[in-house]
Design a protein around this motif. Structure first.
Motif, short mmCIF file in Angstrom:
data_model
loop_
_atom_site.label_atom_id
_atom_site.label_comp_id
_atom_site.label_asym_id
_atom_site.label_seq_id
_atom_site.Cartn_x
_atom_site.Cartn_y
_atom_site.Cartn_z
N LEU A 193 11.64 -90.33 5.36
CA LEU A 193 12.52 -91.16 4.53
C LEU A 193 11.77 -91.64 3.28
CD1 LEU A 193 15.21 -92.57 4.14
CD2 LEU A 193 14.37 -94.47 5.53
N SER A 194 10.50 -91.97 3.42
CA SER A 194 9.71 -92.38 2.25
C SER A 194 9.65 -91.25 1.22
CB SER A 194 8.30 -92.78 2.68
OG SER A 194 8.33 -93.85 3.59
N GLY A 195 9.43 -90.03 1.70
CA GLY A 195 9.41 -88.88 0.80
C GLY A 195 10.76 -88.64 0.15
N THR A 196 11.83 -88.85 0.91
CA THR A 196 13.18 -88.65 0.37
C THR A 196 13.47 -89.64 -0.76
OG1 THR A 196 13.97 -87.92 2.54
CG2 THR A 196 15.63 -88.62 0.95
N ILE A 197 13.14 -90.91 -0.54
CA ILE A 197 13.41 -91.93 -1.55
C ILE A 197 12.56 -91.70 -2.80
CG2 ILE A 197 13.26 -94.40 -2.05
CD1 ILE A 197 14.00 -94.93 0.86
N ALA A 198 11.29 -91.29 -2.60
CA ALA A 198 10.42 -91.00 -3.75
C ALA A 198 10.98 -89.83 -4.57
CB ALA A 198 9.01 -90.68 -3.26
N ALA A 199 11.40 -88.76 -3.90
CA ALA A 199 11.97 -87.61 -4.60
C ALA A 199 13.30 -87.97 -5.24
CB ALA A 199 12.15 -86.45 -3.62
N LEU A 200 14.06 -88.85 -4.59
CA LEU A 200 15.34 -89.29 -5.15
C LEU A 200 15.10 -90.03 -6.47
CD1 LEU A 200 18.41 -89.61 -4.67
CD2 LEU A 200 17.90 -91.76 -3.52
N GLY A 201 14.07 -90.89 -6.49
CA GLY A 201 13.74 -91.59 -7.73
C GLY A 201 13.37 -90.64 -8.85
N MET A 202 12.61 -89.60 -8.52
CA MET A 202 12.23 -88.61 -9.53
C MET A 202 13.45 -87.85 -10.03
SD MET A 202 9.20 -85.76 -9.33
CE MET A 202 8.00 -87.09 -9.29
N THR A 203 14.38 -87.54 -9.14
CA THR A 203 15.61 -86.85 -9.53
C THR A 203 16.42 -87.70 -10.50
OG1 THR A 203 15.69 -85.76 -7.37
CG2 THR A 203 17.71 -85.76 -8.66
N VAL A 204 16.49 -89.00 -10.25
CA VAL A 204 17.21 -89.91 -11.14
C VAL A 204 16.60 -89.90 -12.54
CG1 VAL A 204 17.72 -92.34 -11.58
CG2 VAL A 204 18.03 -91.41 -9.30
N VAL A 205 15.27 -90.03 -12.60
CA VAL A 205 14.59 -90.07 -13.90
C VAL A 205 14.80 -88.76 -14.67
CG1 VAL A 205 12.34 -90.20 -15.04
CG2 VAL A 205 12.87 -91.73 -13.13
N LEU A 206 14.62 -87.62 -13.98
CA LEU A 206 14.81 -86.32 -14.63
C LEU A 206 16.25 -86.11 -15.06
CD1 LEU A 206 12.64 -84.08 -12.27
CD2 LEU A 206 12.13 -84.64 -14.65
N GLY A 207 17.19 -86.50 -14.20
CA GLY A 207 18.61 -86.34 -14.53
C GLY A 207 19.00 -87.16 -15.75
N TRP A 208 18.56 -88.41 -15.78
CA TRP A 208 18.88 -89.28 -16.92
C TRP A 208 18.25 -88.72 -18.20
CZ3 TRP A 208 15.72 -92.05 -20.26
CH2 TRP A 208 16.37 -92.95 -21.11
N PHE A 209 16.97 -88.31 -18.14
CA PHE A 209 16.29 -87.83 -19.34
C PHE A 209 16.95 -86.57 -19.90
CE2 PHE A 209 13.15 -84.95 -21.25
CZ PHE A 209 12.72 -85.73 -22.32
N PHE A 210 17.21 -85.57 -19.04
CA PHE A 210 17.74 -84.31 -19.54
C PHE A 210 19.23 -84.41 -19.91
CE2 PHE A 210 13.83 -82.61 -17.71
CZ PHE A 210 13.44 -81.76 -18.74
N THR A 211 19.93 -85.36 -19.34
CA THR A 211 21.32 -85.60 -19.78
C THR A 211 21.32 -86.10 -21.22
OG1 THR A 211 22.11 -86.05 -17.55
CG2 THR A 211 23.41 -86.93 -19.36
N LYS A 212 20.39 -87.01 -21.53
CA LYS A 212 20.27 -87.51 -22.90
C LYS A 212 19.70 -86.45 -23.82
CE LYS A 212 21.62 -91.77 -22.05
NZ LYS A 212 22.87 -92.32 -22.64
N PHE A 213 18.66 -85.75 -23.34
CA PHE A 213 17.97 -84.76 -24.16
C PHE A 213 18.90 -83.61 -24.54
CE2 PHE A 213 14.62 -81.29 -24.45
CZ PHE A 213 14.16 -81.69 -25.69
N CYS A 214 19.76 -83.21 -23.60
CA CYS A 214 20.70 -82.11 -23.87
C CYS A 214 22.01 -82.60 -24.49
CB CYS A 214 21.00 -81.35 -22.57
SG CYS A 214 19.57 -80.52 -21.86
#
Length: 428
Positions: free
Chosen positions: A247-268
């Motif tokens: 679960l710790s790994g899932t939440i950590a990866a989820l946070g990274m997905t959020v950051v990447l998703g937000w950045f590339f949505t703005k970038f694109c």
């Protein structure tokens, strides 16, 4: 001499995962022959328990607590339906079909015996599309869905055809799926079905209503996703050290997905307007952030696969430690990553193909037009799916080293640490 390979799995009567390793490759009292290592000893190990408690107390518990509090604060207090966009519904069975009197070549007049609605049990005349006017024609004996005009005085004007009623075949499919899951995984499969029901409730009762109430879609997705994963992992795999690390790994990866998703949505420069239903949602809720909704969709879409990857990685490291309690962190991380590479290669392909499959009608349209590939992928409709697929895949890729490292930190050098601890206690 026994030739069974090192690390082959075996299940005992209780369903506990076990490994068969040659004598001398694990702890035990047997001499000669194969030695069976029970992976539950890793969860029960005092060294592992102490390390995992630190992770839970310092990271996992605060995050889960924050998510629960945020969910309570953002919980929608009432209905979010738009009155002008609502219609009453009914169902009924077709008992008779005849050409419409005034439009014989355009529709059929169906006699519908109503099974639900205000006129249940009565026969209502309803105009339905004629064979050839719709992909699937309406026939006698079929069940159809109807819209209801509540202000119509005459029953002949009260009901309109909507679509075929597919509830029965869908229920049959769901029942077959449930039986298959329980037959294969037994009680754990039953727990997984309960977790699936919890996910459905969270989506329909919290995530969607909270977004429509005006809460930030990205924050709602993160909070809802964290709560969903907590319930799903602990309910399906039990509350133990291995599940806590997964679960710790899932939440950590989820946070990274959020950051990447937000950045590339703005970038694109994606607006979210190309999503199905986005225009209608924006029309009725002008304050709705479509870009936030787009990123929230990426997060929710990646959750299930993240769960699969992190649980698998944690289980792999647990089994490696059970087979060799003296394995160092670097050895466990290296072996875990080798397992993860194979898993990720197939899972990433699955995720990208899933998004591509959902976009097939759009891709076919562009193919018919013969447009250049660079032009096609730059359109928001296609770029949005590319960003979804690649961001979700990056989250999955990140989940492997994150979870593997956390698991290795928790279980590495168990036998050596145990000896050191024992020596210290004897000295005292």
């Amino acid at each position: 001499m026994n030739s069974r390979p090192v690390g082959r799995r075996r299940a005992d009567r209780r369903g506990t995962r076990r490994l068969e390793v040659p004598a001398g490759h694990g702890h035990g009292h047997g001499h000669g022959g194969d030695h069976v290592v029970d992976t539950s000893v890793v969860d029960n190990d005092a060294i592992v328990a102490r390390r995992v408690r630190i992770v839970v107390a310092a990271v996992l518990a605060p995050l889960i607590t924050a998510a629960v509090i945020a969910m309570i604060v953002m919980w929608p207090g009432g209905g979010v339906k738009v009155a002008t966009y609502q219609t009453d519904t009914a169902r009924g069975e077709v008992t008779k079909l005849a050409p419409c009197p005034d439009k014989r070549d355009q529709c059929d007049l169906a006699s519908i015996k109503l099974s639900t609605g205000p006129d249940k049990g009565q026969i209502a005349p309803v105009q339905v599309p004629q064979a050839g006017k719709v992909p699937i024609s309406i026939e006698v004996g079929q069940s159809i869905m109807l819209g209801v005009q509540t202000d119509a005085k005459d029953i002949a004007d009260r009901y309109q055809y909507v679509d075929h009623d597919r509830s029965k075949p869908l229920l049959i499919l769901a029942a077959i799926f449930s039986l298959a899951v329980v037959a294969l995984s037994r009680w754990r499969g039953f727990a997984a079905l309960i977790a699936l029901a919890v996910t459905a409730v969270m989506l329909t009762q919290f995530i969607l209503p909270a977004i429509l109430k005006g809460s930030n879609p990205l924050l709602v997705a993160v909070v809802g996703g964290t709560v969903i994963m907590t319930i799903a992992v602990f309910l399906t795999h039990g509350i133990n050290a291995e599940s806590s690390i997964a679960l710790s790994g899932t939440i950590a990866a989820l946070g990274m997905t959020v950051v990447l998703g937000w950045f590339f949505t703005k970038f694109c420069q994606l607006t979210g307007l190309a999503s199905d239903g986005a225009s209608a949602a924006k029309q009725f809720f002008p304050s709705l952030s479509l870009t936030g909704l787009l990123v929230a969709g990426m997060v929710i879409g990646a959750l299930g696969v993240l769960d699969d990857v992190t649980v698998t990685q944690a289980a792999a490291v647990w089994e490696l430690s059970a087979a060799n309690p003296s394995a160092s962190r670097s050895e466990l991380i290296g072996a875990g990553l080798r397992i993860g590479r194979t898993h990720v290669a197939s899972v990433v392909n699955t995720l990208v193909l899933a998004y591509a499959g959902a976009s097939m009608p759009v891709l076919i349209t562009f193919a018919i037009q013969g447009l250049p590939g660079q032009y096609v992928i730059s359109t928001e409709m296609v770029a949005m799916e590319i960003v979804r697929g690649l961001v979700g895949s990056l989250g999955i890729i990140a989940a492997v080293p994150l979870t593997t490292t956390l698991a290795a930190l928790a279980v590495a050098d168990r036998s050596r640490d145990l000896v050191t601890l024992s020596d210290a206690q004897n000295t005292n």
